[in-house]
Design a protein around this motif. Sequence first.
Motif, mmCIF file in Angstrom:
data_model
loop_
_atom_site.group_PDB
_atom_site.id
_atom_site.type_symbol
_atom_site.label_atom_id
_atom_site.label_comp_id
_atom_site.label_asym_id
_atom_site.label_seq_id
_atom_site.Cartn_x
_atom_site.Cartn_y
_atom_site.Cartn_z
ATOM 1 N N LEU A 1 0.811 -1.220 0.000
ATOM 2 C CA LEU A 1 0.000 0.000 0.000
ATOM 3 C C LEU A 1 0.847 1.273 0.000
ATOM 4 O O LEU A 1 0.558 2.197 -0.773
ATOM 5 C CB LEU A 1 -0.993 -0.017 1.164
ATOM 6 C CG LEU A 1 -2.093 -1.075 1.050
ATOM 7 C CD1 LEU A 1 -2.996 -1.023 2.271
ATOM 8 C CD2 LEU A 1 -2.886 -0.928 -0.221
ATOM 9 N N PRO A 2 1.907 1.369 0.806
ATOM 10 C CA PRO A 2 2.750 2.566 0.694
ATOM 11 C C PRO A 2 3.407 2.704 -0.682
ATOM 12 O O PRO A 2 3.552 3.820 -1.182
ATOM 13 C CB PRO A 2 3.807 2.367 1.790
ATOM 14 C CG PRO A 2 3.147 1.481 2.775
ATOM 15 C CD PRO A 2 2.272 0.571 1.970
ATOM 16 N N ALA A 3 3.778 1.600 -1.292
ATOM 17 C CA ALA A 3 4.380 1.664 -2.628
ATOM 18 C C ALA A 3 3.372 2.179 -3.650
ATOM 19 O O ALA A 3 3.709 2.996 -4.518
ATOM 20 C CB ALA A 3 4.900 0.285 -3.042
ATOM 21 N N ILE A 4 2.129 1.720 -3.545
ATOM 22 C CA ILE A 4 1.080 2.200 -4.449
ATOM 23 C C ILE A 4 0.845 3.693 -4.228
ATOM 24 O O ILE A 4 0.713 4.460 -5.185
ATOM 25 C CB ILE A 4 -0.217 1.394 -4.254
ATOM 26 C CG1 ILE A 4 -0.018 -0.036 -4.766
ATOM 27 C CG2 ILE A 4 -1.399 2.062 -4.950
ATOM 28 C CD1 ILE A 4 -1.140 -0.980 -4.421
ATOM 29 N N PHE A 5 0.805 4.126 -2.974
ATOM 30 C CA PHE A 5 0.626 5.540 -2.650
ATOM 31 C C PHE A 5 1.774 6.371 -3.216
ATOM 32 O O PHE A 5 1.566 7.445 -3.796
ATOM 33 C CB PHE A 5 0.524 5.715 -1.130
ATOM 34 C CG PHE A 5 0.431 7.140 -0.675
ATOM 35 C CD1 PHE A 5 -0.678 7.910 -0.973
ATOM 36 C CD2 PHE A 5 1.454 7.713 0.065
ATOM 37 C CE1 PHE A 5 -0.776 9.227 -0.553
ATOM 38 C CE2 PHE A 5 1.374 9.019 0.493
ATOM 39 C CZ PHE A 5 0.260 9.775 0.183
ATOM 40 N N TRP A 6 3.007 5.883 -3.077
ATOM 41 C CA TRP A 6 4.195 6.581 -3.568
ATOM 42 C C TRP A 6 4.130 6.746 -5.088
ATOM 43 O O TRP A 6 4.355 7.829 -5.607
ATOM 44 C CB TRP A 6 5.444 5.797 -3.148
ATOM 45 C CG TRP A 6 6.740 6.409 -3.545
ATOM 46 C CD1 TRP A 6 7.304 7.539 -3.039
ATOM 47 C CD2 TRP A 6 7.650 5.905 -4.521
ATOM 48 N NE1 TRP A 6 8.517 7.765 -3.645
ATOM 49 C CE2 TRP A 6 8.757 6.774 -4.562
ATOM 50 C CE3 TRP A 6 7.642 4.799 -5.355
ATOM 51 C CZ2 TRP A 6 9.831 6.571 -5.411
ATOM 52 C CZ3 TRP A 6 8.718 4.597 -6.199
ATOM 53 C CH2 TRP A 6 9.797 5.481 -6.217
ATOM 54 N N ILE A 7 3.773 5.678 -5.785
ATOM 55 C CA ILE A 7 3.657 5.732 -7.244
ATOM 56 C C ILE A 7 2.546 6.693 -7.652
ATOM 57 O O ILE A 7 2.694 7.477 -8.592
ATOM 58 C CB ILE A 7 3.434 4.325 -7.830
ATOM 59 C CG1 ILE A 7 4.703 3.486 -7.634
ATOM 60 C CG2 ILE A 7 3.040 4.377 -9.299
ATOM 61 C CD1 ILE A 7 4.530 2.017 -7.910
ATOM 62 N N TRP A 8 1.421 6.659 -6.941
ATOM 63 C CA TRP A 8 0.303 7.553 -7.249
ATOM 64 C C TRP A 8 0.715 9.021 -7.115
ATOM 65 O O TRP A 8 0.356 9.856 -7.951
ATOM 66 C CB TRP A 8 -0.882 7.249 -6.344
ATOM 67 C CG TRP A 8 -2.009 8.211 -6.532
ATOM 68 C CD1 TRP A 8 -2.931 8.228 -7.532
ATOM 69 C CD2 TRP A 8 -2.314 9.333 -5.702
ATOM 70 N NE1 TRP A 8 -3.795 9.290 -7.366
ATOM 71 C CE2 TRP A 8 -3.431 9.973 -6.253
ATOM 72 C CE3 TRP A 8 -1.741 9.841 -4.539
ATOM 73 C CZ2 TRP A 8 -3.985 11.116 -5.675
ATOM 74 C CZ3 TRP A 8 -2.298 10.970 -3.971
ATOM 75 C CH2 TRP A 8 -3.416 11.594 -4.543
ATOM 76 N N THR A 9 1.496 9.348 -6.072
ATOM 77 C CA THR A 9 1.905 10.740 -5.903
ATOM 78 C C THR A 9 2.867 11.174 -7.008
ATOM 79 O O THR A 9 2.817 12.323 -7.449
ATOM 80 C CB THR A 9 2.548 11.002 -4.523
ATOM 81 O OG1 THR A 9 3.644 10.119 -4.324
ATOM 82 C CG2 THR A 9 1.536 10.854 -3.410
ATOM 83 N N ILE A 10 3.722 10.270 -7.453
ATOM 84 C CA ILE A 10 4.610 10.598 -8.575
ATOM 85 C C ILE A 10 3.783 10.894 -9.821
ATOM 86 O O ILE A 10 3.993 11.904 -10.510
ATOM 87 C CB ILE A 10 5.617 9.464 -8.836
ATOM 88 C CG1 ILE A 10 6.622 9.364 -7.686
ATOM 89 C CG2 ILE A 10 6.347 9.672 -10.163
ATOM 90 C CD1 ILE A 10 7.527 8.156 -7.747
ATOM 91 N N VAL A 11 2.815 10.026 -10.109
ATOM 92 C CA VAL A 11 1.968 10.219 -11.297
ATOM 93 C C VAL A 11 1.157 11.501 -11.169
ATOM 94 O O VAL A 11 1.044 12.272 -12.123
ATOM 95 C CB VAL A 11 1.053 8.990 -11.510
ATOM 96 C CG1 VAL A 11 0.017 9.265 -12.588
ATOM 97 C CG2 VAL A 11 1.893 7.766 -11.853
ATOM 98 N N ASP A 12 0.600 11.759 -9.992
ATOM 99 C CA ASP A 12 -0.178 12.980 -9.772
ATOM 100 C C ASP A 12 0.682 14.217 -9.998
ATOM 101 O O ASP A 12 0.249 15.165 -10.655
ATOM 102 C CB ASP A 12 -0.750 12.993 -8.350
ATOM 103 C CG ASP A 12 -1.637 14.196 -8.103
ATOM 104 O OD1 ASP A 12 -2.740 14.226 -8.674
ATOM 105 O OD2 ASP A 12 -1.218 15.099 -7.356
ATOM 106 N N CYS A 13 1.890 14.198 -9.497
ATOM 107 C CA CYS A 13 2.787 15.336 -9.664
ATOM 108 C C CYS A 13 3.133 15.541 -11.140
ATOM 109 O O CYS A 13 3.084 16.662 -11.637
ATOM 110 C CB CYS A 13 4.053 15.114 -8.842
ATOM 111 S SG CYS A 13 5.221 16.485 -8.914
ATOM 112 N N VAL A 14 3.459 14.477 -11.834
ATOM 113 C CA VAL A 14 3.836 14.581 -13.244
ATOM 114 C C VAL A 14 2.668 15.075 -14.088
ATOM 115 O O VAL A 14 2.837 15.909 -14.984
ATOM 116 C CB VAL A 14 4.359 13.225 -13.769
ATOM 117 C CG1 VAL A 14 4.486 13.220 -15.274
ATOM 118 C CG2 VAL A 14 5.688 12.886 -13.122
ATOM 119 N N MET A 15 1.468 14.584 -13.815
ATOM 120 C CA MET A 15 0.311 14.898 -14.648
ATOM 121 C C MET A 15 -0.319 16.259 -14.330
ATOM 122 O O MET A 15 -0.875 16.883 -15.226
ATOM 123 C CB MET A 15 -0.758 13.810 -14.504
ATOM 124 C CG MET A 15 -0.284 12.431 -14.908
ATOM 125 S SD MET A 15 0.157 12.311 -16.638
ATOM 126 C CE MET A 15 -1.428 12.435 -17.392
#
Length: 82
Positions: free
Chosen positions: A23-37
Motif C-alpha cells: 500500500l505505501p508503494a502504491i501511494f508513492w507511485i500515485w503521488t509521482i503520477v499525480d505530480c507529473v500529470m
Amino acid sequence: MNSMALGIPEGAELVYLLLLLVLPAIFWIWTIVDCVMHEPEGNDKLVWLIVIVLIGIIGSLIYCLVRRPARIREQQQDPAGS
C-alpha cells in the motif's frame, strides 16, 4: 513442512505485509503520477518530484498534505489554467 518453515507468509502476516509494503508503494507511485500529470511545468514540478522520489513515503505525505491542496485551490480560482 509448513509454510512458515519455508519463509512464506500466511494469514495475518500476509495482511501485515500488504499493509506495510504494498500500500505505501502504491501511494508513492500515485503521488509521482499525480505530480507529473497535474503540476504546472517548471521548477516546482521538478522540486516536488525530487522530494517525492528521494524522500519516499515521507515526501509523498508532504506533497499530499502541503502542495496538492494548494494546487487544487489554485486551479479552482483560475480554471483557465493560465
